[in-house]
Design an enzyme around this catalytic site. Structure first.
Site, PDB file in Angstrom:
ATOM      1  N   THR A  20      23.974  35.359  27.512  1.00 26.81           N
ATOM      2  CA  THR A  20      25.404  35.082  27.680  1.00 26.81           C
ATOM      3  C   THR A  20      25.707  33.703  27.105  1.00 26.81           C
ATOM      4  O   THR A  20      24.914  32.769  27.293  1.00 26.81           O
ATOM      5  CB  THR A  20      25.869  35.135  29.158  1.00 26.81           C
ATOM      6  OG1 THR A  20      27.161  34.526  29.259  1.00 26.81           O
ATOM      7  CG2 THR A  20      24.928  34.399  30.103  1.00 26.81           C
ATOM      8  N   ASP A  75      25.600  30.484  32.421  1.00 29.30           N
ATOM      9  CA  ASP A  75      25.890  30.448  33.860  1.00 29.30           C
ATOM     10  C   ASP A  75      24.941  31.315  34.696  1.00 29.30           C
ATOM     11  O   ASP A  75      25.350  31.869  35.714  1.00 29.30           O
ATOM     12  CB  ASP A  75      27.350  30.851  34.109  1.00 29.30           C
ATOM     13  CG  ASP A  75      27.635  32.275  33.657  1.00 29.30           C
ATOM     14  OD1 ASP A  75      26.825  32.842  32.903  1.00 29.30           O
ATOM     15  OD2 ASP A  75      28.681  32.813  34.056  1.00 29.30           O
ATOM     16  N   ASP A 112      24.391  38.076  34.838  1.00 28.66           N
ATOM     17  CA  ASP A 112      24.114  38.389  36.246  1.00 28.66           C
ATOM     18  C   ASP A 112      24.512  39.808  36.637  1.00 28.66           C
ATOM     19  O   ASP A 112      23.807  40.475  37.391  1.00 28.66           O
ATOM     20  CB  ASP A 112      24.887  37.419  37.159  1.00 28.66           C
ATOM     21  CG  ASP A 112      24.143  36.103  37.337  1.00 28.66           C
ATOM     22  OD1 ASP A 112      22.914  36.091  37.120  1.00 28.66           O
ATOM     23  OD2 ASP A 112      24.796  35.106  37.681  1.00 28.66           O
ATOM     24  N   ARG A 157      35.136  31.669  31.606  1.00 37.43           N
ATOM     25  CA  ARG A 157      36.097  32.063  32.645  1.00 37.43           C
ATOM     26  C   ARG A 157      35.704  31.467  33.994  1.00 37.43           C
ATOM     27  O   ARG A 157      36.532  31.024  34.751  1.00 37.43           O
ATOM     28  CB  ARG A 157      36.171  33.594  32.728  1.00 37.43           C
ATOM     29  CG  ARG A 157      37.421  34.075  33.417  1.00 37.43           C
ATOM     30  CD  ARG A 157      37.539  35.571  33.323  1.00 37.43           C
ATOM     31  NE  ARG A 157      37.872  36.020  31.982  1.00 37.43           N
ATOM     32  CZ  ARG A 157      37.735  37.284  31.569  1.00 37.43           C
ATOM     33  NH1 ARG A 157      37.270  38.198  32.392  1.00 37.43           N
ATOM     34  NH2 ARG A 157      38.069  37.625  30.353  1.00 37.43           N
ATOM     35  N   ARG A 189      31.028  47.542  29.280  1.00 38.46           N
ATOM     36  CA  ARG A 189      31.091  47.372  30.736  1.00 38.46           C
ATOM     37  C   ARG A 189      31.288  48.772  31.297  1.00 38.46           C
ATOM     38  O   ARG A 189      31.985  49.590  30.704  1.00 38.46           O
ATOM     39  CB  ARG A 189      32.214  46.416  31.106  1.00 38.46           C
ATOM     40  CG  ARG A 189      31.922  45.013  30.559  1.00 38.46           C
ATOM     41  CD  ARG A 189      32.751  43.954  31.214  1.00 38.46           C
ATOM     42  NE  ARG A 189      32.252  42.619  30.881  1.00 38.46           N
ATOM     43  CZ  ARG A 189      32.589  41.929  29.808  1.00 38.46           C
ATOM     44  NH1 ARG A 189      33.447  42.420  28.937  1.00 38.46           N
ATOM     45  NH2 ARG A 189      32.091  40.735  29.592  1.00 38.46           N
ATOM     46  N   GLY A 204      29.210  40.884  28.174  1.00 43.50           N
ATOM     47  CA  GLY A 204      29.703  40.204  26.963  1.00 43.50           C
ATOM     48  C   GLY A 204      28.566  39.987  25.980  1.00 43.50           C
ATOM     49  O   GLY A 204      27.462  39.639  26.378  1.00 43.50           O
ATOM     50  N   ASP A 240      27.836  31.803  28.199  1.00 43.23           N
ATOM     51  CA  ASP A 240      28.379  30.951  29.259  1.00 43.23           C
ATOM     52  C   ASP A 240      27.363  30.013  29.917  1.00 43.23           C
ATOM     53  O   ASP A 240      27.756  29.102  30.638  1.00 43.23           O
ATOM     54  CB  ASP A 240      29.016  31.817  30.355  1.00 43.23           C
ATOM     55  CG  ASP A 240      30.343  32.400  29.913  1.00 43.23           C
ATOM     56  OD1 ASP A 240      30.924  31.869  28.956  1.00 43.23           O
ATOM     57  OD2 ASP A 240      30.798  33.379  30.521  1.00 43.23           O
TER      58      ASP A 240
HETATM   59  P1  ADP Z   1      27.331  40.270  32.661  1.00 40.27           P
HETATM   60  O1  ADP Z   1      26.076  41.051  32.624  1.00 40.27           O
HETATM   61  O2  ADP Z   1      27.565  39.524  31.390  1.00 40.27           O
HETATM   62  O3  ADP Z   1      27.432  39.417  33.909  1.00 40.27           O
HETATM   63  P2  ADP Z   1      29.247  42.145  33.806  1.00 40.27           P
HETATM   64  O4  ADP Z   1      29.383  41.408  35.086  1.00 40.27           O
HETATM   65  O5  ADP Z   1      30.474  42.670  33.141  1.00 40.27           O
HETATM   66  O6  ADP Z   1      28.546  41.288  32.660  1.00 40.27           O
HETATM   67  O7  ADP Z   1      28.225  43.336  34.064  1.00 40.27           O
HETATM   68  C1  ADP Z   1      27.876  44.220  33.020  1.00 40.27           C
HETATM   69  C2  ADP Z   1      27.693  45.608  33.589  1.00 40.27           C
HETATM   70  O8  ADP Z   1      26.624  45.617  34.527  1.00 40.27           O
HETATM   71  C3  ADP Z   1      28.874  46.164  34.367  1.00 40.27           C
HETATM   72  O9  ADP Z   1      29.858  46.728  33.544  1.00 40.27           O
HETATM   73  C4  ADP Z   1      28.211  47.216  35.221  1.00 40.27           C
HETATM   74  O10 ADP Z   1      27.990  48.393  34.481  1.00 40.27           O
HETATM   75  C5  ADP Z   1      26.860  46.582  35.531  1.00 40.27           C
HETATM   76  N1  ADP Z   1      26.931  45.928  36.857  1.00 40.27           N
HETATM   77  C6  ADP Z   1      27.554  44.786  37.191  1.00 40.27           C
HETATM   78  N2  ADP Z   1      27.429  44.539  38.515  1.00 40.27           N
HETATM   79  C7  ADP Z   1      26.730  45.558  39.039  1.00 40.27           C
HETATM   80  C8  ADP Z   1      26.267  45.903  40.345  1.00 40.27           C
HETATM   81  N3  ADP Z   1      26.523  45.115  41.382  1.00 40.27           N
HETATM   82  N4  ADP Z   1      25.565  47.048  40.504  1.00 40.27           N
HETATM   83  C9  ADP Z   1      25.305  47.842  39.456  1.00 40.27           C
HETATM   84  N5  ADP Z   1      25.700  47.580  38.195  1.00 40.27           N
HETATM   85  C10 ADP Z   1      26.404  46.468  37.974  1.00 40.27           C
HETATM   86  O1  F6P Z   2      30.845  36.068  27.105  1.00 41.89           O
HETATM   87  C1  F6P Z   2      31.314  35.221  28.100  1.00 41.89           C
HETATM   88  C2  F6P Z   2      32.815  35.289  28.240  1.00 41.89           C
HETATM   89  O2  F6P Z   2      33.360  34.709  27.128  1.00 41.89           O
HETATM   90  C3  F6P Z   2      33.361  34.634  29.466  1.00 41.89           C
HETATM   91  O3  F6P Z   2      33.582  33.270  29.332  1.00 41.89           O
HETATM   92  C4  F6P Z   2      34.608  35.416  29.715  1.00 41.89           C
HETATM   93  O4  F6P Z   2      34.870  35.433  31.075  1.00 41.89           O
HETATM   94  C5  F6P Z   2      34.292  36.779  29.204  1.00 41.89           C
HETATM   95  O5  F6P Z   2      33.244  36.642  28.277  1.00 41.89           O
HETATM   96  C6  F6P Z   2      35.426  37.485  28.584  1.00 41.89           C
HETATM   97  O6  F6P Z   2      34.960  38.604  27.876  1.00 41.89           O
HETATM   98  P1  F6P Z   2      35.806  39.932  27.651  1.00 41.89           P
HETATM   99  O7  F6P Z   2      37.144  39.516  27.207  1.00 41.89           O
HETATM  100  O8  F6P Z   2      34.999  40.665  26.638  1.00 41.89           O
HETATM  101  O9  F6P Z   2      35.849  40.608  28.985  1.00 41.89           O
END
Ligand code: ADP
Ligand code: F6P
Length: 324
Positions: free
Chosen positions: A129, A133, A107, A175, A76, A15, A131
């Site tokens: 982020t 978090d 994360d 979320r 993503r 995000g 959030d």
């Molecule tokens: P955020 O970084 O905000 O937590 P996501 O959880 O959507 O957002 O992760 C962003 C991207 O990072 C994912 O779409 C994926 O490409 C990569 N990613 C997430 N988890 C893993 C993982 N366990 N191993 C490798 N790549 C990952």
């Molecule tokens: O950027 C953080 C956040 O707003 C979270 O609170 C929520 O879970 C997520 O992004 C939703 O993002 P999207 O709708 O782009 O998946």
């Protein structure tokens, strides 16, 4: 001996968050100041796998510090969660000469950076982020702007809610995390705050609270509801039926992720982006930067991903005390 880095790549992932542009700018400028080449990877890990890679220099990041969103775009990418995807990503980094990579995200994005580090690409994560978090850091880029956007919007809803003597449920983002809800709830003097960390809230207690407050002459009742609890519209219908008080739901949504970053977001983004580059230049890898006790620090990504963060129970208690 520590590997010497020649070319630093930078990407934003997951995000978006206000201040990501300021962080990219800091990475690019600090890398240039250290005599490194810089490549921008567009659209996160998806763009890496599609070789959407551009050359950057210090002029590429002019006039971006004040802009919301991320000019490198974000995405993503499910393919990058697979071992083949990660190996392909590491090969593409090597092909483009990227031997150091800064990943700005949450994360999930750090988990991706950890995989690349295991495959020999030196990586450092920067927490971005709204959030708040990420367990290893007290601050994440974007939170301050987002929570101020929410606060200003809630002030406006509160005005009309008071005029009409209504109850208002305002849904904010988060979320899995209740920081925006808790902070805006305290800042806006909300009567009730619902957060995903306390999923088993008592709706009957809220209803009793509204009826008691009406008897005391209160003209409005503000409930801040985090996205992770959700169902604000049906909750409004139930509360109106049980209390007889007109109740409306407002979902703030994506407006909280946009807008020009606050001073705090620009400064922390600049500091953390620059620090990520300094770590790479020192030959460090598999690190994530953050803030602890007001100081900029860095952690091993494996350690950082194993940490747990919860909302401060004292903040929750004080928020409740304020509305009694
Ligand atoms: P955020 O970084 O905000 O937590 P996501 O959880 O959507 O957002 O992760 C962003 C991207 O990072 C994912 O779409 C994926 O490409 C990569 N990613 C997430 N988890 C893993 C993982 N366990 N191993 C490798 N790549 C990952
Ligand atoms: O950027 C953080 C956040 O707003 C979270 O609170 C929520 O879970 C997520 O992004 C939703 O993002 P999207 O709708 O782009 O998946």
């Amino acid at each position: 001996m520590a590997k010497e880095i020649n070319t630093i790549g930078v990407l934003t992932s997951g995000g978006d968050a206000p201040g990501m542009n300021a962080a990219i700018r800091a990475v690019v400028r600090q890398a240039c100041a250290n005599g490194k080449k810089v490549k921008g990877i567009r659209r996160g890990y998806q763009g890496l796998l599609e070789e959407d890679i551009i050359d950057m220099d210090r002029h590429s990041v002019s006039d971006v510090i004040d802009k919301g969103g991320t000019f490198l775009f974000t995405a993503r990418c499910s393919e990058f969660r697979t071992e083949e995807g990660q190996k392909k990503g590491a090969e593409i980094c090597r092909k483009h000469g990227i031997d150091g990579l800064v990943v700005i995200g949450g994360d999930g994005s750090f988990a991706g950076a950890q995989k690349l580090a295991n495959l020999g690409i030196n990586t450092v994560g920067v927490p971005g982020t709204i959030d708040l978090d990420i367990a290893c850091t007290e601050y994440t880029i974007g939170f301050d702007t987002a929570v101020n956007t929410a606060m200003e919007a809630i002030d406006k809803v509160r005005d009309t809610s008071t005029s009409h003597e209504r109850c208002s449920i305002i849904e904010v983002m988060g979320r899995n995390a209740g920081y925006i809800a808790l902070w805006s709830g305290i800042a806006n003097g909300a009567e009730d705050i619902l957060i995903p960390e306390q999923y088993d809230y008592d709706e009957q207690k809220i209803i009793n609270n509204i009826i008691a407050n009406r008897k005391r002459g209160k003209k409005h009742h503000i409930i801040i509801n985090a996205e992770g609890i959700g169902h604000s519209t049906s909750m409004a219908r139930r509360i109106e039926a049980a209390t007889g008080v007109e109740t409306r739901a407002t979902i703030l949504g994506y407006m909280q992720r946009g807008g020009s970053p606050t001073c705090q977001d620009r400064v922390y983004a600049t500091m953390m982006g620059a620090m990520a580059v300094d770590l790479l230049c020192q030959g460090k890898t598999n690190r994530v930067v953050g803030i602890s006790n007001g100081e900029f620090i860095d952690f091993d990504i494996n350690e950082a991903l194993g940490m747990k963060k919860g909302v401060d129970p004292y903040m929750i208690k004080v928020a409740g005390d304020m509305s009694k």
